[in-house]
Design an enzyme around this catalytic site. Structure first.
Site, PDB file in Angstrom:
ATOM      1  CE  LYS A 167      -4.196  -1.509   1.867  1.00 55.75           C
ATOM      2  NZ  LYS A 167      -5.016  -1.393   3.138  1.00 55.75           N
ATOM      3  CE  LYS A 171      -5.770  -7.804  -2.278  1.00 57.35           C
ATOM      4  NZ  LYS A 171      -5.734  -7.749  -1.140  1.00 57.35           N
ATOM      5  CE  LYS A 228     -14.325  -2.617  -0.737  1.00 53.45           C
ATOM      6  NZ  LYS A 228     -13.681  -2.367   1.123  1.00 53.45           N
TER       7      LYS A 228
HETATM    8  P1  AMP Z   1     -11.379  -5.022   2.292  1.00 50.15           P
HETATM    9  O1  AMP Z   1     -11.646  -4.872   0.992  1.00 50.15           O
HETATM   10  O2  AMP Z   1      -9.718  -5.227   1.789  1.00 50.15           O
HETATM   11  O3  AMP Z   1     -11.412  -5.090   3.948  1.00 50.15           O
HETATM   12  O4  AMP Z   1     -11.411  -6.674   2.781  1.00 50.15           O
HETATM   13  C1  AMP Z   1     -12.444  -7.652   3.417  1.00 50.15           C
HETATM   14  C2  AMP Z   1     -12.598  -8.633   3.229  1.00 50.15           C
HETATM   15  O5  AMP Z   1     -12.191  -9.215   1.885  1.00 50.15           O
HETATM   16  C3  AMP Z   1     -10.883  -9.691   3.848  1.00 50.15           C
HETATM   17  O6  AMP Z   1     -10.831 -10.527   4.577  1.00 50.15           O
HETATM   18  C4  AMP Z   1      -9.980  -9.644   2.753  1.00 50.15           C
HETATM   19  O7  AMP Z   1      -8.975 -10.409   3.225  1.00 50.15           O
HETATM   20  C5  AMP Z   1     -11.263 -10.476   1.879  1.00 50.15           C
HETATM   21  N1  AMP Z   1     -10.735 -10.195  -0.045  1.00 50.15           N
HETATM   22  C6  AMP Z   1     -10.606  -8.460  -0.092  1.00 50.15           C
HETATM   23  N2  AMP Z   1      -9.928  -9.290  -1.691  1.00 50.15           N
HETATM   24  C7  AMP Z   1     -10.555 -10.400  -2.130  1.00 50.15           C
HETATM   25  C8  AMP Z   1      -9.740 -11.201  -3.167  1.00 50.15           C
HETATM   26  N3  AMP Z   1      -9.161 -10.315  -4.181  1.00 50.15           N
HETATM   27  N4  AMP Z   1     -10.045 -12.836  -2.931  1.00 50.15           N
HETATM   28  C9  AMP Z   1     -10.582 -13.164  -1.882  1.00 50.15           C
HETATM   29  N5  AMP Z   1     -10.727 -12.478  -0.691  1.00 50.15           N
HETATM   30  C10 AMP Z   1     -11.244 -11.265  -0.446  1.00 50.15           C
END
Ligand code: AMP
Ligand code: TRP
Length: 334
Positions: free
Chosen positions: A115, A198, A201
């Site tokens: 990040k 991966k 967003k």
């Molecule tokens: P965040 O949007 O970073 O707060 O992520 C929220 C949850 O979504 C976390 O548990 C991440 O590990 C999961 N997550 C985000 N992107 C992915 C992805 N591409 N594949 C699987 N899990 C994801």
């Protein structure tokens, strides 16, 4: 009767809509884990401000994230669903945890490296650096046994285990040492344009946003990068794009990926893309409708948030008081 295990997880209120990876990698499992567990789920707004946010957008996105968790199937009358900043004990225990974390240990967190590199390391905040330690406090303050997340969060749960053990060794048994609950098949959903990365967003062109219009979702999936072969096969190493589509389709239709593959015997990638797009839209359309419905009643949403944080605080304040006491801090008056 023994008490059910406790699970806890959080999601950031950034970018408005959840992307498909959030749902398949994490939130879908949150829904499943409501059964048989004492579940705590939250919108981690304090984590979101580690990078600059527009206040009006952040306010909307917190409500929107909360509504999306419910729309995905988390029942706020069964699970404790709340907003992180409504429970001050997270930040308070976060400070304690910072004080037992080594600088080098924090420096090894790969998400910070990613990040900060993206934002230019001169612009990275100290909050972004200590982000994983706040997450440690989020988990420990509820004495969680399990943390349902995607693969990218494994290192943060490992840090949580290390710090819980360190505190327990120094000050006596205080915290439950939690385990990461990661669903192998959907631990990492890949970017549709670069299937070695991966889905995130922060890379919107290769992501599917669940609140987008069905036409936009369909177009995104139909333009997914595949490979120059024609055979539909599950082979994440040499066919990452096709394998990613198969994972998405199999999960959303509750089937095993190998069963899905047999459907495409003699069919091309076009059929796979089209069926995957249909499956995503079939989930996303009612999901978006439910989100709109929840967002149309801000007072009710706020009532649910207030109820959730009151339940959460009961546990969090108790854990914080115990931790302060173990450290040798003196309880204030009363
Ligand atoms: P965040 O949007 O970073 O707060 O992520 C929220 C949850 O979504 C976390 O548990 C991440 O590990 C999961 N997550 C985000 N992107 C992915 C992805 N591409 N594949 C699987 N899990 C994801
Ligand atoms: N860091 C997590 C993410 O980016 C979000 C998060 C914050 C979290 N606190 C948590 C996840 C506690 C699980 C438990 O996805």
């Amino acid at each position: 009767m023994s008490t059910p295990p406790r699970v806890l997880s959080g999601i950031q209120p950034t970018a408005g809509s959840f992307q498909l990876g959030n749902y398949l990698g994490a939130v879908r499992n949150w829904v499943a884990l409501q059964e048989g567990n004492d579940a705590y789920y939250m919108v981690v707004d304090l984590h979101a401000i580690t990078v600059e946010q527009d206040p009006a957008e952040l306010r909307d996105n917190i409500r929107l994230a909360y509504a999306q968790i419910i729309a995905a199937g988390v029942d706020p009358s069964t699970s404790t669903l709340f907003v992180q900043s409504h429970v001050p004990e997270h930040a308070q225990l976060g400070w304690v945890m910072q004080c037992i974390t080594g600088f080098g240990e924090a420096s090894r967190m790969t998400q910070f490296k990613d990040k900060s590199a993206r934002n230019g390391s001169d612009h990275a905040s100290v909050g972004l650096f200590t982000y994983p330690i706040l997450q440690v406090a989020d988990i420990l303050v509820y004495q969680a046994d399990g943390v349902p997340v995607g693969e990218d969060q494994r290192q943060h749960v490992e840090l949580t285990r290390d710090l819980a053990q360190r505190f327990n060794n120094r000050y006596g048994p205080t915290f439950t040492v939690p385990k990461a609950l990661i669903v192998k098949e959907t631990a990492k959903i890949f970017d549709l344009q670069d299937p070695t990365a991966k889905m995130s967003k922060s890379m919107p062109h290769g992501a599917v946003f669940l609140l987008d219009d069905p036409e936009v979702i369909t177009k995104r999936i139909k333009s997914a990068v595949t490979d120059s072969e024609t055979e539909v096969r599950f082979d994440p190493e040499s066919k990452p794009g096709v394998s990613n589509l198969l994972t998405i389709l199999a999960t959303l239709t509750d089937r095993d990926v190998h069963t899905v593959v047999t459907d495409y015997d003699g069919k091309g990638y076009g059929a796979l893309k089209s069926d995957t797009a249909d499956a995503v839209v079939e989930f996303a359309e009612p999901f978006a409708a439910r989100v709109r419905e929840l967002m149309s009643d801000p007072a009710e949403l706020h009532r649910l948030m207030t109820e959730g944080s009151a339940k959460a605080r009961e546990v969090a304040s108790h854990t914080l008081a115990t931790a302060y006491d173990r450290l040798g801090l003196i309880a204030a008056g009363g």
